[in-house]
Structures are given as structure tokens and as C-alpha cells.
Scaffold this active site. Sequence first.
Site, PDB file in Angstrom:
ATOM      1  N   ARG A 105       0.828  -1.214   0.000  1.00 55.21           N
ATOM      2  CA  ARG A 105       0.000   0.000   0.000  1.00 55.21           C
ATOM      3  C   ARG A 105       0.856   1.255   0.000  1.00 55.21           C
ATOM      4  NH1 ARG A 105      -5.530   1.780   1.228  1.00 55.21           N
ATOM      5  NH2 ARG A 105      -6.238  -0.374   1.250  1.00 55.21           N
ATOM      6  N   GLU A 126      -9.134   6.797   7.678  1.00 59.59           N
ATOM      7  CA  GLU A 126      -7.711   6.942   7.395  1.00 59.59           C
ATOM      8  C   GLU A 126      -7.331   8.134   6.528  1.00 59.59           C
ATOM      9  OE1 GLU A 126      -5.859   2.527   7.286  1.00 59.59           O
ATOM     10  OE2 GLU A 126      -7.548   2.842   5.939  1.00 59.59           O
TER      11      GLU A 126
END
Length: 758
Positions: A311, A711
Site C-alpha cells: 500500500r 484513514e
Amino acid sequence: MTGRSIPHESAALHVTGQAGYADDLPLPADALHACLGLSECAHGRIARLDLDAVRAAPGVVDVLTAADLPGVNDVSPNGLGDDPILADGVVRFWGQPLFAVIARTRDQARRAARLAGVDYDPLPHVLTPQDAQAAGTGYVTDPLTLRRGDAEADMARAPHRISGRIAIGGQDHFYLEGQIALALPGEGDEVSLFVSTQHPSEVQHMVAHALNVASHAVTVSVRRMGGGFGGKETQMNLFACVAAIAAKRLGRAVKIRPDRDDDMIATGKRHDFVVDYQVGFDDQGRIAAVQADLAARCGFSADLSGPVTDRALFHADNAYFYPSVRLSSHPMRTNTVSNTAFRGFGGPQGVLTAERMIEEIAYATGRDTLAVRRANLYRPGDLTPYHQQIEDDLLPGLFDQLEQGCDYAARRQAVLDWNSRGGVIRRGIALTPVKFGISFTATHFNQAGALVHVYADGSIALNHGGTEMGQGLHTKVAQVVADAFQCPLDRVRITATSTGKVPNTSATAASSGTDLNGMAALDAADQIKARLVAFVAERWQCPPDQVRFAPGQIMAGDTAIPWEQAIRAAYMARVHLSAAGFYKTPKIHWDRATGKGRPFYYFACGAACSEVAVDTLTGEYRILRSDILHDVGRSLNPALDIGQIEGAFVQGAGWLTSEELWWSDDGRLRTHAPSTYKIPLASDRPRIFNVALADSVNAEPTVGRSKAVGEPPFMLGISVFEAIGHAVASVADYARAPRLDAPATPERVLTAIERLRP
């Protein structure tokens, strides 16, 4: 009901101290307490483990070692078998659990754990990604490379090229409620656990393997957590296994709650990164090519380092189009605690890499960093480094709105004018974006289940696979169900998350909790509604298409039936008023072998402008003002969303400024308590703090057309880091990039200032 600022479902309980957590559960009279004995060697063979004094200590009932485990001595979430519950022969980091003491009181267990006699035959240890690369310790999991175009050739042809390195520090989760597990032995092979975890199903599976029983023998329950931030996604597994093994072995309830010091020493953190980058660009600051190698301190085992470092690559573009690109991850094995998930899951490290390159270009060309950002923003049709096509064009509009709303141009000029006069206090300002992909990159995790019961009195019980850690997930999902039935919110009660109610759940992580569980709950509600429509149409002699749900009632044409009356009638007519809902995210796919696919269902975007003041004699600084405009789609609960944005921003700023992890040369974590590890205080928040939600609607059919919020705003804290850099660069008249490493502690800021001074 959705779209309203409903208070958090536990708000009153939180502020009155009545909210129950795992540590508040009453214990059986004969309950025992466990404590872990931790290693004091970074890497070595256990030459002697003498536990006689431990066993003889007051109150000690039992001591567990690796030889006493009935099943698999492993809690690795990826099945690699590299993460033992208790060390077996070799220790691989300072603080690794060696044994567990079970005693009548917690104090007795803690004191006894300190009495072990342990000798080690030391082995070489490495602590940093650079050391690991030099020593050739290898990777904890397979690396990944993303490619598009010919980055090497286009880099060579670029009019300008810059190479550099940035060190990005890790971060401790510092959840208010630490790790905790309570295990109650049941009949036969059964055991029930009450834990603080973001992933009840994984705890269930890990405990089952450790006990050598089937998953159906293990029930895991979570009412709420006092914070998680990713630190309770996999790290709870070890504590739950210890409690469960001891409980079944002794036939008594066992509870384990480590001290804050032991918790910080023995549990994983955000990954540190060292990034080597090269960027090619033209005279206007437009990027031509990017190459970057992202090396991470992963620790002694893989844990979630594979998807975390993946990621990081997925977000090393942030909001910018790279015409040619090569990004490579290097998940390095080190003799430190195995690092794990943390809010953003590698994305923040990738985004900071992108912003560093933008900063380099801006100082090299003498342009405002905002102008360089604008010149490189994605446009619809562009491809990301992983070949997902960009479909929306939100960021230019967000930039325009925020730039005008916070008066960026005038304030930037005021900052330049202030700094031009010299003086000790310098100011800096920066406006930075975030584009964050929403979905688990492991496609199979993008599923959720829910269970909805409508009782004969019209009240509703709701259970889903997500966990509540203060973020308001339960409140939002309850709003979704209340909205579906058009009943008051107080008619919906969410019960504790339990593997006995909803099986095979995914972790509450990747900002997907509401997306997944909200849609699953809506599916369950829709099933019940369909049965009610058929029943009402038949009973009240009305075409089904004329049956509709209205506030507090069901309409059969022009006839209004009060909600409670309709439900009672349906029950008497034997209508099934319970349903299990399910949802899986559509469209997503990912081929890691080719580095291509659509790993993300959609992107959440935002922008922040921060202004700081820096003392050039001490390196200290203050955040004077921050303005945020963030895209949450059509908000399900604006108050909760704004709270999440504010908290994420401050936590992100803390990661980049004050939160520093430090290991001594022997491998011992020295920042393992509030006295040495500095999270942001209330006084560290921006003096002026303006947060607004963008007026947008998710193009994808998510629940209520909302977007994830947990997030993405974390990375808006990068605006503070960039603003500090801007103030630092003023001492050299902005002629050179400040090249600050993170966190930008006052010591690092002062060092950078001295380096840049003429």
C-alpha cells in the site's frame, strides 16, 4: 436518519464513565491473571531458561513455555508460521515473549515474571532497514514492483533530475486502552473470550489453532475498544491465545492485561521507512518520470508487512500523475518487534514520499509548492502506477475552494514578507492534498455480514462484523437500519460484536467498516422489508408497489399503520422478522504478479492548509492555523465525520513532529512509556482549526453514497510537516530544499536550519 449529526451511541456512557470495556467485566471468584516474561536480548539462542524461582513465587499457579502449548505455536496472520506465541529456542527481538506466568493476582504475576533466570548465546542483530540491507538479512515477505512506461529512459531524457533520500519514522499506536483478553473455559473444548480487538474472527481462528480445536469451539466478543488505530488488528492474537490456553489448561478464567511498558515493547508499530527516490521534471515543474525504492523496518516476522509495503507503493503517487514510473518495496527483516497495521496502513509513508518529490521540484524551480502540486494533479483517464484509471476530478475543485476559503495567496505572501525581515521566528505555510484508495488490497477481505432481528414489540437488535473503537461505526450502521425502516433511532440497539452471531468477518480496518457493514446491515433490513411489504399488501388489500415505509409507520396506500402495530400483526401472522445480510465490494480486482488491477473501489480526497511558526534558535514550533476541506461523499453523520477528520489530522501531525521511536544499539526500545514517547497534547493542536466537509456525492453506490473517513485525513497532517520545511528553507532564502526527515523533532529542525544557513 442518515445525514444527521446524531451523537455517538455511547457518548453519554463515555463521559459518565459507564461505558464497559474488557477490563470492566466482573471476574469469577477463582479467576487468575497472566503476565508475559519478555526477552532481554535482540537476537540469540536461549542457553538457559530457569523458571524455578518463578514457579515458587507467591501466588503462582502455573507457568507456560512453548513446550506447553497444545496446538500451533504461531499467530502469524498470513500463515507463514514465523510469529511464535512464545519463543522456542531462539529470540529475535528485545521484548519477545518467552513464557507466561499465571497467578492469583495481577501483581503476583507481574512480580514473578521478573524472577526468571535466562542466559543467551548472542547472535548478530540488525535494527534499521539500511543495516538489514547491508547485512543481507533478507525480506520478511515477497517485495513488489509497480511499473508503467519506461522510467529509466524517460528519467534520462528529463530536462532536470533530482535524487534524494528521506527517512520516515514509525509510530506507536498509544491506544488509551491497552491490549487485554479475558478467557472463560466452557464445557468440552469450548472457550469464550472477551477481548479488545479489531478482528474477532482472526482471534477466533488463532485461538482455535493454538488450542488444536475447531473454530466453532471458540467464541470471541467485543463490545467496544478504547482505541485501536490498527494496533489491535493482529497484535491481540498473542494475548488471546495465552489467556485461552491457560484457561483451558487450568479450568479457570484467565485475564491478561500487560503494563503500558510491556505493551509498547512487545507489540508492533507503524513501519519506519527509508526511501531513495529520483524524479525527472521539466522547467514548469511537471513530472516526467519517477523511480523510488521504499525500504521498511518490518521486524522479525512478516505480520502485515506485505500488504503494508504494497500500500505504500499504491500511495507513493498520492494525487499526482507520473507519466513513467518504477516503484519497488523492500520489506526488510530486522531484530525488532514485528511492525503491523497503523492508520493508513503504509499509505502515509507513500504519500510523504510523493510530497517530498514535489517539494524538491518546487525549490529547484523556484515555484510555489502549490503551483507544482496543481501542475501534476491527476486528471480523469490518467493511469496510476498500478494501472487503475482515475475516474473523477475532485481535487482541482477542492484546491480552488480551500485556497480561496483560507486566503492562501495573501497568507503566503504575508509569510514571505515576515521571513524577509529576518529574525528568530520564521513562518511557513503549505497546502497539501490526499488521494486515498478505499478497499482492502487483499480482495477476499472486502466482505461483511450482519444480523438483524425485529422483535414483536417493534424494537430492533442489530449485530454486524465490525468493531467499535470510538470511531462511531455502530452509530452509523444503526442510522442506516433506522433509516431503512423509518423508525426512531432509539428503536435500534447494536449488540456486542460476536463470532457466534456473524461469522468469518473482516477486520475493522482499511477505512471500510461503514462501507462493508453498513451495506450488509442494509441487505438484512431489505430482506425483512420485502417480507413486510408482501404481508402488508395482503393484509390491507393494497398493491405491493403502494406499500412504503414512512416515519414511525408503514403506509398501505393511504392507510397508515403504526410501526408497532404492523410488526405485531406480522409476528402473529408468522412472518419471519430476522435476516442475515451480506455484502461484497464490487468491481475490485488485483493481480500482484503483474502489478495491475483495480485494488480500490473508489478514492477519498481532501486538502489541508497549515501555517506554522518556528524558533530558529531552538527548533521548536507551533501550528498557528490549519484549514481542512475533506471529501466524505454524502456524509452519514457530519459530526462523527468531522471528529474523525480532526483526530486523524492531529494524529498525523504527531507522527511527523513529536512521536519518535528510539532503539539503543543493543536493540532495546527506549521510548516505551509516556515519559519518553510524546504524543500530541491538546495544546499542540492548531491555534485556529477550521474543518469543513466537501459538498460531494460518491459516484459509486456505497451506503448512502458516503465515503470512508477513518484513514484519509491522517495524511493531511503532512501539511504541517511541509509548512515546517517552508519555514526552515527561509534561512537560505528558499534556494534549497530543507530535506527534513520525519519526525521533524526540534532537534532535527535545528539541525536542518544549521545545515541551510549561509
